[in-house]
Motif scaffolding. Structure first.
Motif, short mmCIF file in Angstrom:
data_model
loop_
_atom_site.label_atom_id
_atom_site.label_comp_id
_atom_site.label_asym_id
_atom_site.label_seq_id
_atom_site.Cartn_x
_atom_site.Cartn_y
_atom_site.Cartn_z
N ALA A 185 -16.99 -0.10 32.62
CA ALA A 185 -18.66 -0.07 33.10
C ALA A 185 -18.53 -2.09 32.74
O ALA A 185 -19.33 -2.45 33.28
N LYS A 186 -17.47 -2.47 32.47
CA LYS A 186 -17.81 -4.14 31.88
C LYS A 186 -16.48 -4.74 33.33
O LYS A 186 -16.32 -6.07 33.03
N ALA A 187 -16.20 -4.13 34.63
CA ALA A 187 -15.16 -4.91 35.29
C ALA A 187 -15.65 -4.70 36.84
O ALA A 187 -17.03 -4.55 37.18
N THR A 188 -15.62 -5.63 37.34
CA THR A 188 -15.45 -5.85 38.99
C THR A 188 -15.29 -4.70 39.72
O THR A 188 -14.22 -5.31 39.43
N MET A 189 -15.72 -5.14 40.67
CA MET A 189 -15.03 -4.33 41.70
C MET A 189 -14.53 -5.47 43.34
O MET A 189 -15.44 -5.72 43.70
N ARG A 232 -11.06 -4.83 37.55
CA ARG A 232 -10.79 -4.97 37.13
C ARG A 232 -11.64 -6.27 35.92
O ARG A 232 -13.38 -6.26 35.63
N GLU A 233 -11.02 -6.80 35.04
CA GLU A 233 -11.76 -6.98 33.73
C GLU A 233 -12.56 -8.07 33.13
O GLU A 233 -11.47 -9.33 34.19
N ASN A 267 -10.56 -11.54 30.12
CA ASN A 267 -8.79 -10.74 29.51
C ASN A 267 -7.98 -11.25 30.60
O ASN A 267 -7.62 -10.41 32.03
N ASP A 268 -8.28 -11.90 31.82
CA ASP A 268 -6.96 -13.23 32.76
C ASP A 268 -7.35 -11.61 33.57
O ASP A 268 -6.34 -11.66 34.76
N ARG A 269 -8.56 -12.13 33.95
CA ARG A 269 -8.96 -10.04 34.97
C ARG A 269 -8.45 -9.52 34.88
O ARG A 269 -7.05 -8.62 36.32
#
Length: 497
Positions: A333-337, A354-355, A358-360
């Motif tokens: 839910a809080k990640a980028t695609m 990726r988050e 938190n350093d992605r």
């Protein structure tokens, strides 16, 4: 992929028997298992391009006679029709109770050490529930070069029929669809039925003669099953799943009558998700729609007007999956695609989530056959039941099918590493593929409680042991005494016609 088991038991009472009074219930237990088999080096996947990644079991050559392929069965007793099933009655009828582990998914023929693990865990369930009627349903039973591994199938069947754990089963029926050369009919399904020596007056339905026949002796049918009158077998039309040039999906149906109670047992194998990426595109997925169509076809077929309607149990590999799009949106839910495309076709070949901080950190990588989530505990904590809200495929059949509450972890896809009994593979999103379903009339046969004893159990087998890529699942329950009588009166299930 692997076979599916169903075990049913019919047993006499314990405390009630000792006191000389009849028991108040028939006890039944179903077990499902779907261990993955190791494919022999010369074997090939059935689907073009090896899309399934499945490993296949092989069966003895049809060129050999049954006595040559199954030498320990040479002295089999032919099936006959003795006294009328209606002879079961009175005190004897009330005295007997049905206990049936109906095993839904059984072991594909596994590597020797894995097969030993699987059988050991299976025999423990048999010992614990003392089944008197046992049904083993198998899927993916065969292959193009099945001669290469026919000895494994032979050994597996011989083990089940002659092991010390099964010595009290003096009657058996085995149906193996091994005609792999017939693409229009081959389903790779196998159904095994074992009857305890203390079980009296059990009958199987002849679909051609439309009458019940008393079950005696041990018989194996391993040639073309289309001509076998004691079952119905169908393969789904090829256009149901065009991605697979040679799909083996289908079902086998048998009908039984025990103490005036008739029921159908349906061995089923539905279509898989060919690509995680395609499954993720829509909610519900296109594959869910294909399974919906196939299961609806089976249910319509077993309640059509050709035969009397009876209660039914359907168990096998339904290939039910979680709603992939909804699961990914929740887990990430809080990640980028990030989308990765093929250089030559511009086709999407990978999704990376990726988050945001938190350093992605990479949370999930998704490919056609990759579902690599960074924290598998989400599928194991509290048996993964928080994810049951995404298990939605059965909901469209709620008016036709019933399932007890699930309280065990997703049954697939487990690691086949013998040291990783609880680890999932990163090929698919874990899901409850292996299920035991029943008609609502079958649900009414189940006795919910007796003397405050927990008598309905729906669970899995070998939670800490490597059992293959599918964990066996079992359902244990009792049928109230006399529950079959109303059905018998309406459907004449125990009258030889």
């Amino acid at each position: 992929m692997g076979p599916s088991l169903a075990v049913g038991v019919l047993e006499r009472g314990h405390a009630q028997r000792d006191r000389g009074t009849p028991p108040r219930s028939l006890r039944t237990c179903w077990v499902c298992a779907w261990p993955r088999a190791a494919r022999p080096p010369s074997a090939r996947p059935f689907c073009a391009g090896g899309a399934t990644g499945a490993r296949h079991l092989q069966t003895p050559s049809p060129a050999l006679g049954k006595a040559e392929r199954w030498p320990w069965m040479r002295a089999k007793v032919p099936q006959g029709s003795g006294a009328s099933p209606g002879a079961v009655g009175g005190a004897q009828e009330q005295w007997e109770r049905v206990c049936g582990p109906w095993l839904k998914r059984g072991p594909k023929l596994l590597p020797e050490n894995l097969q030993k693990n699987w059988l050991r865990e299976f025999y423990q369930v048999v010992h614990a529930h003392k089944p008197h009627f046992m049904a083993l349903h198998c899927q993916e039973f065969g292959g193009k070069n099945y001669e290469a591994s026919m000895s494994h199938v032979d050994k597996f069947v011989k083990e089940l029929l002659s092991s010390d754990a099964m010595k009290d089963y003096n009657r058996a029926r085995v149906y193996l669809d091994e005609n792999y050369k017939s693409q229009e009919h081959f389903t790779a399904l196998g159904s095994f039925y074992f009857l305890h020596e203390s079980l009296k007056n059990i009958y199987q339905f002849d679909f051609k003669a439309k009458k019940y026949k008393k079950v005696t002796g041990k018989e194996i049918y391993s040639d073309t099953l289309e001509s076998t009158p004691m079952l119905e077998k169908e393969k789904f039309p090829q256009d149901y799943f065009p991605e697979c040039k040679w799909s083996r999906k289908g079902f086998i149906r048998t009908r039984w009558c025990i103490t005036d109670c008739a029921f159908d047992l349906v061995n089923i194998h539905l279509f898989h998700d060919a690509s995680n990426l395609i499954a993720w595109e829509t909610s519900p997925s296109v594959y869910s729609g294909i399974r919906h169509k196939a299961l609806g076809y089976v249910l319509d077929r077993i309640i059509d007007q050709r035969f009397e309607k009876v209660s039914y149990f359907v168990f096998g590999d339904f290939n039910f999956r979680l709603d992939a799009k909804a699961v990914v949106e929740t887990l990430c839910a809080k990640a980028t695609m990030q989308t990765v495309r093929a250089a030559d076709t511009n086709e999407v070949v990978k999704l990376i989530f990726r988050e945001s901080d938190n350093d992605r950190k990479v949370m999930l990588q998704l490919e056609k056959k990759l579902f690599d989530y960074f924290n598998q505990d989400v599928f194991r904590d509290n048996n993964g039941t928080a994810l049951l809200e995404f298990d939605r495929e059965l909901s469209v059949f709620k008016d036709r099918l019933y399932e007890l509450d699930i309280s065990f972890p997703p049954s697939y896809p487990y690691s086949e590493d013998s040291s990783q009994g609880k680890q999932y593979m990163n090929t698919r999103c874990p899901a409850w593929c292996d299920r035991i379903l029943m008609s609502h009339s079958a649900k009414e046969l189940i006795l919910k409680s007796e003397n405050d004893e927990k008598i309905v159990i729906y669970d899995h087998i070998g939670p800490n042991v490597c059992m293959g890529d599918h964990k066996p699942v079992f359902l244990s329950f009792r049928i109230a005494a006399g529950a079959g009588k109303p059905i018998a009166n309406v459907h004449k299930c125990c009258v030889v016609q």
